[in-house]
Design a protein around this motif. Structure first.
Motif, mmCIF file in Angstrom:
data_model
loop_
_atom_site.group_PDB
_atom_site.id
_atom_site.type_symbol
_atom_site.label_atom_id
_atom_site.label_comp_id
_atom_site.label_asym_id
_atom_site.label_seq_id
_atom_site.Cartn_x
_atom_site.Cartn_y
_atom_site.Cartn_z
ATOM 1 N N UNK A 39 0.924 -1.161 -0.029
ATOM 2 C CA UNK A 39 0.048 -0.059 -0.062
ATOM 3 C C UNK A 39 1.033 1.074 -0.108
ATOM 4 N N UNK A 40 0.640 2.277 -0.550
ATOM 5 C CA UNK A 40 1.414 3.492 -0.910
ATOM 6 C C UNK A 40 0.496 4.565 -0.059
ATOM 7 N N UNK A 41 -0.728 4.758 -0.100
ATOM 8 C CA UNK A 41 -1.541 5.620 0.437
ATOM 9 C C UNK A 41 -2.742 5.476 1.204
ATOM 10 N N UNK A 42 -2.538 5.500 2.443
ATOM 11 C CA UNK A 42 -3.651 4.852 3.444
ATOM 12 C C UNK A 42 -4.591 5.916 3.883
ATOM 13 N N UNK A 43 -5.966 5.803 3.787
ATOM 14 C CA UNK A 43 -6.857 6.902 4.620
ATOM 15 C C UNK A 43 -7.324 6.290 5.791
ATOM 16 N N UNK A 44 -7.317 7.288 6.820
ATOM 17 C CA UNK A 44 -7.899 6.860 8.159
ATOM 18 C C UNK A 44 -8.741 7.893 8.312
ATOM 19 N N UNK A 45 -9.930 7.707 8.753
ATOM 20 C CA UNK A 45 -11.017 8.733 9.051
ATOM 21 C C UNK A 45 -11.107 8.518 10.650
ATOM 22 N N UNK A 46 -11.015 9.972 11.269
ATOM 23 C CA UNK A 46 -11.021 10.043 12.946
ATOM 24 C C UNK A 46 -12.189 10.501 13.284
ATOM 25 N N UNK A 47 -12.957 10.068 14.443
ATOM 26 C CA UNK A 47 -13.964 10.843 14.876
ATOM 27 C C UNK A 47 -13.484 11.066 16.615
ATOM 28 N N UNK A 48 -12.094 10.749 16.757
ATOM 29 C CA UNK A 48 -11.766 10.970 18.146
ATOM 30 C C UNK A 48 -12.211 9.886 19.297
ATOM 31 N N UNK A 49 -12.949 8.945 18.815
ATOM 32 C CA UNK A 49 -13.357 7.903 19.660
ATOM 33 C C UNK A 49 -12.252 6.828 20.007
ATOM 34 N N UNK A 50 -12.526 6.285 21.256
ATOM 35 C CA UNK A 50 -11.562 5.347 21.565
ATOM 36 C C UNK A 50 -11.164 4.035 20.444
#
Length: 144
Positions: A2-13
Motif C-alpha cells: 500500500x502506498x497511500x492509506x486513509x484513516x478517518x477519525x472521530x476522536x473515539x476510543x
C-alpha cells in the motif's frame, strides 16, 4: 504493497485503535497516511430564530474539533516516522465523504474502526464503516 492509506477519525476510543493500526501499517509499507475528520453541516431549521447557536459559531466549533482530531493523528504518524497529511471535510453523509476523499487523494486502502456509534443510533443510522464497505470500491481494513 500500500502506498497511500486513509484513516478517518472521530476522536473515539475505537477509532484510536484504527489510527494506531493505520500508522503501524503505513510504517511497515513505507506508505503515506491521510487522516480525515468529517464535520457535520449546520442543522438549519424552518424557524431561524430558534437556532441554539449561530451558524458561524457552529462551523468554527466543528472545524476546531475536527482539526484537533486530525492534527493528533498527523502528530502520531509523524512521531512514528510516517509521512502524514490531514484534512477536514463537511459532509451530511460521512461514508460518502470518506469514499470521495480516498479517491481524490489516490488512496489504495482505507482503515476504519468497526463502529463509531452504539445502541439505537447504530441500528437507525447504520454503521459508517458498513456503508463504506458496501458502496466503496477500495479495500477496507476494519479494526475492532
Amino acid at each position: 504493497m500500500y502506498k497511500r492509506i486513509l484513516v478517518p477519525t472521530d476522536g473515539s476510543e475505537i477509532t484510536a485503535k484504527a489510527v494506531e493500526t493505520a500508522v503501524e501499517l503505513a510504517k511497515l509499507c513505507g506508505a503515506e497516511l491521510f487522516a480525515v475528520g468529517i464535520k457535520e453541516p449546520f442543522p438549519y431549521s424552518a424557524i431561524s430564530e430558534m437556532q441554539p447557536v449561530p451558524p458561524q459559531e457552529f462551523y468554527d466549533a466543528q472545524e476546531r474539533i475536527a482539526a484537533g482530531r486530525v492534527k493528533a493523528v498527523v502528530e502520531q504518524a509523524t512521531q512514528a516516522g510516517v509521512s502524514a497529511h490531514g484534512h477536514t471535510i463537511e459532509a451530511l453523509h460521512p461514508w460518502e465523504a470518506i469514499i470521495d476523499h480516498a479517491k481524490n487523494q489516490g488512496c489504495d486502502l482505507i482503515v476504519m474502526a468497526s463502529h463509531g456509534r452504539r445502541g439505537v443510533s447504530a441500528l437507525l443510522l447504520g454503521s459508517e464503516t458498513q456503508k463504506v464497505l458496501t458502496h466503496g470500491t477500495l479495500p477496507v481494513l476494519v479494526v475492532r
